[in-house]
Structure formats: structure tokens, C-alpha cells
Write an enzyme that holds these catalytic residues in place. Structure first.
Site, PDB file in Angstrom:
ATOM      1  N   ALA A  15       1.332  -0.791   0.291  1.00  8.43           N
ATOM      2  CA  ALA A  15      -0.043   0.242  -0.067  1.00  8.43           C
ATOM      3  C   ALA A  15       0.798   0.668   0.496  1.00  8.43           C
ATOM      4  CB  ALA A  15      -1.205   0.182   1.632  1.00  8.43           C
ATOM      5  N   VAL A 131      14.416  -3.583  -1.373  1.00 10.85           N
ATOM      6  CA  VAL A 131      13.958  -2.482  -2.123  1.00 10.85           C
ATOM      7  C   VAL A 131      14.006  -1.882   0.019  1.00 10.85           C
ATOM      8  CG1 VAL A 131      13.242  -1.328  -3.373  1.00 10.85           C
ATOM      9  CG2 VAL A 131      12.901  -3.080  -3.551  1.00 10.85           C
ATOM     10  N   ASP A 161      20.749   3.582  -8.309  1.00 15.44           N
ATOM     11  CA  ASP A 161      21.786   4.149  -8.815  1.00 15.44           C
ATOM     12  C   ASP A 161      22.469   4.231  -9.832  1.00 15.44           C
ATOM     13  OD1 ASP A 161      21.914   4.524  -5.533  1.00 15.44           O
ATOM     14  OD2 ASP A 161      21.540   2.088  -5.385  1.00 15.44           O
ATOM     15  N   HIS A 189      24.381   0.816  -0.679  1.00 15.75           N
ATOM     16  CA  HIS A 189      23.203   1.877  -1.520  1.00 15.75           C
ATOM     17  C   HIS A 189      22.641   3.333  -0.361  1.00 15.75           C
ATOM     18  CE1 HIS A 189      19.441   3.396  -2.944  1.00 15.75           C
ATOM     19  NE2 HIS A 189      19.141   3.045  -1.786  1.00 15.75           N
TER      20      HIS A 189
HETATM   21  P1  NAD Z   1       5.575   4.012   2.082  1.00 19.85           P
HETATM   22  O1  NAD Z   1       6.351   4.976   3.357  1.00 19.85           O
HETATM   23  O2  NAD Z   1       4.891   4.899   1.178  1.00 19.85           O
HETATM   24  O3  NAD Z   1       5.608   2.805   2.443  1.00 19.85           O
HETATM   25  C1  NAD Z   1       5.762   1.650   2.416  1.00 19.85           C
HETATM   26  C2  NAD Z   1       4.987   0.736   3.106  1.00 19.85           C
HETATM   27  O4  NAD Z   1       5.438  -0.644   3.704  1.00 19.85           O
HETATM   28  C3  NAD Z   1       3.664   0.520   3.936  1.00 19.85           C
HETATM   29  O5  NAD Z   1       2.420   0.894   3.406  1.00 19.85           O
HETATM   30  C4  NAD Z   1       3.542   0.346   5.625  1.00 19.85           C
HETATM   31  O6  NAD Z   1       2.102   0.073   6.257  1.00 19.85           O
HETATM   32  C5  NAD Z   1       4.094  -0.769   4.773  1.00 19.85           C
HETATM   33  N1  NAD Z   1       5.142  -1.533   5.560  1.00 19.85           N
HETATM   34  C6  NAD Z   1       5.636  -1.751   6.906  1.00 19.85           C
HETATM   35  N2  NAD Z   1       6.219  -2.289   7.536  1.00 19.85           N
HETATM   36  C7  NAD Z   1       5.659  -3.225   7.101  1.00 19.85           C
HETATM   37  C8  NAD Z   1       6.030  -4.825   7.426  1.00 19.85           C
HETATM   38  N3  NAD Z   1       6.683  -5.030   7.790  1.00 19.85           N
HETATM   39  N4  NAD Z   1       5.591  -6.193   6.286  1.00 19.85           N
HETATM   40  C9  NAD Z   1       4.885  -4.902   5.191  1.00 19.85           C
HETATM   41  N5  NAD Z   1       4.627  -3.929   5.108  1.00 19.85           N
HETATM   42  C10 NAD Z   1       4.791  -3.388   5.718  1.00 19.85           C
HETATM   43  O7  NAD Z   1       7.580   4.234   1.891  1.00 19.85           O
HETATM   44  P2  NAD Z   1       8.046   4.141   0.481  1.00 19.85           P
HETATM   45  O8  NAD Z   1       8.258   5.131  -0.586  1.00 19.85           O
HETATM   46  O9  NAD Z   1       6.838   2.816  -0.550  1.00 19.85           O
HETATM   47  O10 NAD Z   1       9.763   2.982   0.579  1.00 19.85           O
HETATM   48  C11 NAD Z   1       9.170   1.799   0.843  1.00 19.85           C
HETATM   49  C12 NAD Z   1      10.773   1.459   0.919  1.00 19.85           C
HETATM   50  O11 NAD Z   1      11.758   1.397  -0.035  1.00 19.85           O
HETATM   51  C13 NAD Z   1      11.466   2.415   1.988  1.00 19.85           C
HETATM   52  O12 NAD Z   1      12.710   1.537   2.775  1.00 19.85           O
HETATM   53  C14 NAD Z   1      12.205   3.004   1.477  1.00 19.85           C
HETATM   54  O13 NAD Z   1      13.935   3.749   1.693  1.00 19.85           O
HETATM   55  C15 NAD Z   1      12.843   2.655   0.553  1.00 19.85           C
HETATM   56  N6  NAD Z   1      13.815   2.754  -1.254  1.00 19.85           N
HETATM   57  C16 NAD Z   1      14.254   2.004  -1.334  1.00 19.85           C
HETATM   58  C17 NAD Z   1      15.344   2.106  -2.562  1.00 19.85           C
HETATM   59  C18 NAD Z   1      16.599   1.844  -3.057  1.00 19.85           C
HETATM   60  O14 NAD Z   1      17.047   2.120  -4.238  1.00 19.85           O
HETATM   61  N7  NAD Z   1      16.913   1.057  -2.523  1.00 19.85           N
HETATM   62  C19 NAD Z   1      14.777   3.667  -3.592  1.00 19.85           C
HETATM   63  C20 NAD Z   1      13.615   4.414  -3.383  1.00 19.85           C
HETATM   64  C21 NAD Z   1      13.123   3.163  -1.612  1.00 19.85           C
HETATM   65  C1  LMR Z   2      16.658   6.378  -3.334  1.00 18.18           C
HETATM   66  O1  LMR Z   2      18.094   6.258  -3.260  1.00 18.18           O
HETATM   67  O2  LMR Z   2      16.160   7.276  -3.368  1.00 18.18           O
HETATM   68  C2  LMR Z   2      15.854   5.570  -1.526  1.00 18.18           C
HETATM   69  O3  LMR Z   2      16.706   4.716  -0.937  1.00 18.18           O
HETATM   70  C3  LMR Z   2      15.457   6.104  -0.719  1.00 18.18           C
HETATM   71  C4  LMR Z   2      17.021   7.529   0.551  1.00 18.18           C
HETATM   72  O4  LMR Z   2      16.387   7.159   1.308  1.00 18.18           O
HETATM   73  O5  LMR Z   2      17.667   7.477  -0.661  1.00 18.18           O
END
Ligand code: NAD
Ligand code: LMR
Length: 329
Positions: A15, A131, A161, A189
Site C-alpha cells: 500500500a 528494496v 543508483d 546503497h
Molecule cells: P511508504 O511509507 O510509502 O510505504 C511503505 C509501506 O510498507 C507502508 O504501506 C507500510 O504500511 C508498509 N510496511 C511497513 N512495515 C511492513 C511490514 N512489516 N510488512 C509489510 N508492509 C510493511 O514507503 P515507500 O516510499 O514505498 O518506500 C519503501 C522502502 O523503500 C523504504 O525503506 C525506502 O527507503 C526504500 N527505498 C529504497 C530504494 C532503493 O533504491 N533500494 C529506493 C527508494 C526507496
Molecule cells: C533512494 O535512493 O531514492 C532511496 O533509497 C530513498 C532514500 O532514502 O534515499
């Protein structure tokens, strides 16, 4: 793993922002191909299950041909039951002023139980992409809690990245992104990552002969490494559609292969390039027969070596911190 005629894909955090950008592309066939039917399993926390159910209604309304079914649950055991691909997105994103390391404790508790549920319930050939941040160390935690699943099935996303680095080079050189090859993201990352163009080419020409070192050091490297913070600052929320797109790229390449080119992914180190065995670190990788292979024998000059070591030191510190918390099983 090659694409099968029908696959179960589990997405956690369904979600959330990334979930919303990701699910429709998976269901449309962009990740596994148009000929693979998809069973989606969406995992959310109880408070967000209803919102995920709303997304499931919209998925139905798209009438995507590859989509067989969508199930929504707050139980990890059901969510990962029979999963062929698991996208671990659900975690708390950072907000302005936070470093990714600040999320370590907040998010670490999620990935141990999910690793155990994958171990006990996923399909034998399960492939996992983490992720949720800090992605590398969360992948380490999930893998440590899934002792029956081969280590090389756990990966962390650094494709965003990588794509950012390719896009910055293409913009600088006035070429198409498809003309840029041989870029590598090394390490974590996080802002310590090392976007490396030592072996990169643009239109067949070495990038090092097309740009000057000062630009690489003072603009390109920090721009790519800190792009996540830039997006948070400008957009007011962390990257979502670009992250979802990178997740699609990662899994599509893992399943379908990367003939004749390489990309970047966080994979469990086998000791290559001096990265301690067992750490989940970003490397130059190619996908062959459904497995990521670390590219061997690449030139790593001293400048690169120092930067890789700095990022790997951060990964070691994160590993030690979660070990103290008892999260490595
Ligand atoms: P968001 O807050 O919009 O959504 C996160 C969702 O995860 C929420 O709906 C929440 O209810 C759910 N959640 C929390 N705990 C959970 C659990 N135990 N089980 C299942 N669902 C759970 O966040 P987002 O913007 O979608 O980002 C999600 C993650 O991805 C963050 O950690 C963000 O930093 C990371 N991210 C990583 C990268 C990457 O390149 N690796 C890039 C962007 C974001
Ligand atoms: C990103 O690289 O955009 C994500 O990992 C979000 C962040 O916290 O930088």
C-alpha cells in the site's frame, strides 16, 4: 530461473508509494514478460490492509491479461506461500534530514521474520529483492534468517543508483542512455556508494576520455550517491516510481538474463574484489541462466579501491550493529 508459465510474486509494503508504482507494472507483464501469468500476493501491516485491498480493486479494473489473482494479507506466512519472486519493499522510508543508517533499527525487525517466512513457505527457487532501506543490510538479515535458501537468492537493490549513473552520464555526454555501458555501483546503497566509470563506454568510447576527472569527482559521484536525498528534498518524499522501475529492471534481468552487458546489484559477496565474504554489497553483475554472476577481472585502480573500501567499511559497521541486536540468527 527462467520465466515459467505462471509465477507467484509477493510484494511487501503493497500500500506504499513504491508498491503503488510497482504492482501495475508487474501485473501488466513488464517484469516477467507477457507470456508469464502472475499470481500477486500483497503483504501489509494490519492498518494498511484496506488500502492494499483498494489497490487490488484497481488492479482488477485494469483487466491485465497476465494477472491471474491478487491476494492481500497481513500474515507473512500466507504472503510468501509458494513465492517464486519476493519483493521486500515494506519498510519505513527516511524523511528529510535522516541518513539511511538511521533506519537500521527501525526496519531491521521486519526482515528477520520475513526471512523466516520465506525460508519456511516460499517456492524452492525463490528469488528475493530487498528494496526497503537499509537495503543491503536488510537483505543480509533476511538471508541469515533463511538458512535453507541458497544465499545467492537474496539481493539488494542498487539498480536505481545504476540507472541514475547512466542517466547522468548520458545527459552530460548528450547521448542516449542505451549508448552507455559498463557502469558499476560498488558497495552500499547509501551516500558512501561508489559509482564507477573506469570501465564504462558511451557509444563505444571510454567515458574516461570524454569527461574530466574533476567533473567525475566533484559532480558525478556525489550527484549519484546523494540523489536519494535530492529527490526527498525536491519532491518532498522519497523516490517511488523510479525505485519501482529499477525493481522491475532488476528482476526482469535476473529472470531473462543480460546477454553481452552488465549491470549493478547488491549480492552476497564471494570475496571478489576484496569485499568480505557474506556481506551484501553492490557489484558489477551479469545474469546468466537465472543467476547473478559477479564480473571478474575488471580494472580497479587505487582511487576506486579506496572508495570501495570506504563503502564496504560502512557495510561491515551495519552488519556489526545488527549482529549486536541479535538479528543475524
Ligand atoms: P511508504 O511509507 O510509502 O510505504 C511503505 C509501506 O510498507 C507502508 O504501506 C507500510 O504500511 C508498509 N510496511 C511497513 N512495515 C511492513 C511490514 N512489516 N510488512 C509489510 N508492509 C510493511 O514507503 P515507500 O516510499 O514505498 O518506500 C519503501 C522502502 O523503500 C523504504 O525503506 C525506502 O527507503 C526504500 N527505498 C529504497 C530504494 C532503493 O533504491 N533500494 C529506493 C527508494 C526507496
Ligand atoms: C533512494 O535512493 O531514492 C532511496 O533509497 C530513498 C532514500 O532514502 O534515499
Amino acid at each position: 530461473m527462467t520465466a515459467q508459465s505462471s509465477m507467484t510474486v509477493t510484494v511487501t509494503g503493497a500500500a506504499g508509494q513504491i508498491g503503488y508504482a510497482l504492482l501495475f507494472r508487474i501485473a501488466s507483464g513488464a517484469m516477467l514478460g507477457p507470456d508469464t501469468r502472475v499470481r500477486l500476493r500483497l503483504l501489509e501491516i494490519p492498518a494498511a490492509v484496506r488500502a492494499a485491498e483498494g489497490t487490488a480493486l484497481e488492479l482488477s479494473d485494469c483487466a491485465f491479461a497476465p494477472l491471474d489473482s491478487v491476494d492481500v494479507t497481513d500474515r507473512a506466512t500466507s504472503a510468501f506461500d509458494g513465492a517464486d519472486v519476493a519483493l521486500l519493499v515494506g519498510a519505513r522510508p527516511r524523511s528529510a534530514g535522516m541518513e539511511r543508517g538511521d533506519l537500521l533499527e527501525a526496519n531491521a525487525g521486519i526482515f528477520g521474520p520475513q526471512g523466516r517466512a520465506i525460508n519456511d513457505h516460499a517456492a524452492d527457487g525463490v528469488r528475493v529483492l530487498v528494496v526497503g532501506n537499509p537495503a543491503n543490510t536488510n537483505a543480509l538479515i533476511a538471508a541469515a534468517n533463511a538458512p535453507d535458501v541458497p544465499r545467492d537468492r537474496f539481493t539488494a537493490m542498487t539498480r536505481l543508483d545504476h540507472n541514475r549513473a547512466v542517466a547522468q552520464l548520458a545527459a552530460k555526454l548528450g547521448c542516449r542512455t542505451a549508448d552507455v555501458e559498463g557502469v558499476t555501483i560498488w558497495g552500499n546503497h547509501s551516500a558512501s556508494q561508489y559509482p564507477d566509470v573506469t570501465n564504462a563506454t558511451a557509444g563505444g568510447q571510454p567515458v574516461s576520455s570524454l569527461v574530466d576527472e574533476a567533473w567525475l569527482e566533484s559532480e558525478f559521484i556525489p550527484r549519484v550517491a546523494k540523489r536519494g536525498a535530492e529527490i526527498i528534498d525536491v519532491r518532498g518524499a522519497s523516490s517511488a516510481a523510479s525505485a519501482a522501475s529499477a525493481a522491475i529492471d532488476h528482476v526482469r534481468d535476473w529472470v531473462h538474463g543480460t546477454p553481452g552487458r552488465w549491470t549493478s546489484a547488491g549480492v552476497v559477496s564471494d570475496g571478489s574484489y576484496g569485499v568480505p565474504e557474506g556481506l551484501v554489497s553492490s557489484f558489477p553483475v551479469q545474469a546468466v541462466d537465472g543467476r547473478w554472476e559477479i564480473m571478474q577481472g575488471l580494472d580497479v585502480p587505487d582511487f576506486s579501491r579506496r572508495r570501495i573500501e570506504a563503502s564496504v567499511a560502512e557495510l561491515e559497521a551495519e552488519r556489526d550493529a545488527v549482529r549486536v541486536l541479535g538479528l543475524l540468527g
